[in-house]
Design an enzyme around this catalytic site. Structure first.
Site, PDB file in Angstrom:
ATOM      1  N   ASP A  19      39.726  44.600  34.939  1.00  0.00           N
ATOM      2  CA  ASP A  19      40.541  45.197  35.996  1.00  0.00           C
ATOM      3  C   ASP A  19      39.662  46.010  36.948  1.00  0.00           C
ATOM      4  O   ASP A  19      38.489  45.693  37.139  1.00  0.00           O
ATOM      5  CB  ASP A  19      41.627  46.074  35.361  1.00  0.00           C
ATOM      6  CG  ASP A  19      42.956  45.969  36.105  1.00  0.00           C
ATOM      7  OD1 ASP A  19      43.032  46.460  37.250  1.00  0.00           O
ATOM      8  OD2 ASP A  19      43.901  45.407  35.532  1.00  0.00           O
ATOM      9  N   HIS A  67      44.671  50.832  39.409  1.00  0.00           N
ATOM     10  CA  HIS A  67      45.376  49.725  38.758  1.00  0.00           C
ATOM     11  C   HIS A  67      44.940  49.567  37.304  1.00  0.00           C
ATOM     12  O   HIS A  67      45.776  49.453  36.396  1.00  0.00           O
ATOM     13  CB  HIS A  67      45.116  48.439  39.551  1.00  0.00           C
ATOM     14  CG  HIS A  67      45.928  47.265  39.112  1.00  0.00           C
ATOM     15  ND1 HIS A  67      45.544  46.439  38.070  1.00  0.00           N
ATOM     16  CD2 HIS A  67      47.096  46.758  39.597  1.00  0.00           C
ATOM     17  CE1 HIS A  67      46.447  45.480  37.926  1.00  0.00           C
ATOM     18  NE2 HIS A  67      47.397  45.643  38.839  1.00  0.00           N
ATOM     19  N   SER A 104      51.367  42.433  36.503  1.00  0.00           N
ATOM     20  CA  SER A 104      50.230  43.178  35.931  1.00  0.00           C
ATOM     21  C   SER A 104      50.696  44.200  34.915  1.00  0.00           C
ATOM     22  O   SER A 104      49.965  44.543  33.977  1.00  0.00           O
ATOM     23  CB  SER A 104      49.467  43.908  37.041  1.00  0.00           C
ATOM     24  OG  SER A 104      48.726  43.030  37.826  1.00  0.00           O
TER      25      SER A 104
END
Length: 278
Positions: free
Chosen positions: A17, A49, A222
């Site tokens: 990520d 994120h 996600s």
């Protein structure tokens, strides 16, 4: 979030990520960090994120008095930074991360690979090389869990590497219908039905970088993917001998049918309690 007795303790989950912020909810469980972009030695996340995804997998909720715990709050985190501060990355860096996983799997006890990133590849060659790389990981025994992507609701909108027929592809059960129906759906270019399973992904609360307020809200496939990865870590803690094929069959058996087409809901909505009782 429902918790079980199992916390994924001792199971290594690799998260590809934007990196990871050393949030209090991770304690000392960030076992490894590798930055494929700038080669910085210490964990960091210049986007947020990756930290959010890691919290949904492994946060122990310490900063919230246990309110916002991840799906496997005892597992080890292996953070591989393959995306920049804008959330962009290259195929080459992702493939290098795949090779790193093969080299260091035993050293860090890595059983699960969480890929909450996806791309609509520019060329067929890029698409094929990503799929070949991720399928190599699967064949080596990793449990690879990838997001379906947020390119829905059009058919054939599963992003790579979630479009691989071998890996476990996760969509968002609360982003399948209506105006917010962005969860990617199949079939893939190889006419494979995808996703495999769906889990909540809309307005999920999890860890974020910084100290002002330690939690934030994000949405998308996600966010659904780490719920599955974390539950798998708990299942592997309970029964370490399970293979990735075993896990895939268990997910199929535990899914609750939502009454939607296979290329929209997969096998159905993930049922954690049923999954961990198998």
């Amino acid at each position: 979030m429902e918790q079980s007795f199992y916390t994924g303790k001792g199971i290594g989950v690799a998260i590809l990520d934007t990196g990871i912020y050393p949030h209090i909810d991770f304690g000392n469980r960030i076992r490894a960090f590798y930055d494929f972009l700038s080669y910085k030695p210490r964990p960091y996340d210049d986007n947020g994120h990756g930290t959010h995804v890691a919290g949904l997998v492994a946060g122990d909720g310490r900063a919230s008095g246990g309110k916002y715990r991840g799906a496997a709050p005892g597992c080890s985190i292996i953070s591989l930074k393959v995306l920049d501060r804008f959330g962009n990355g290259s195929k080459e860096d992702v493939l290098r991360a795949f090779r790193w996983l093969s080299d260091y799997r035993i050293q860090y006890g890595i059983r699960i690979v969480n890929i909450s990133v996806g791309t609509t590849c520019r060329t067929r060659q890029d698409h094929d090389s990503l799929l070949e790389g991720v399928e190599r990981l699967w064949d080596e025994g990793f449990v690879v869990v990838a997001a379906a992507g947020n390119q829905g609701p059009r058919p054939g909108s599963i992003t790579a590497p979630g479009s691989s027929k071998k890996v476990i592809t996760v969509g968002s059960c609360d982003m399948l219908e209506g105006k917010g129906a962005v969860s990617g759906r199949g079939p893939t270019e190889e006419c494979v039905c995808k996703p495999d399973i769906v889990a909540p992904g809309n307005r999920m609360i999890s860890c974020i970088p910084g100290t002002d307020y330690p939690y934030g809200i994000k949405s998308g496939t996600s966010m659904s993917t780490p719920l599955i990865s974390g539950a798998i870590a708990c299942a592997l803690e309970k029964t370490p001998s399970l293979t990735n094929g075993d896990i895939k069959m268990m997910l199929r058996e535990c899914a609750d049918d939502m009454g939607l087409p296979r290329n929209q809901q997969g096998w159905g909505k993930f049922n954690r309690k049923k999954f961990l009782s198998l």
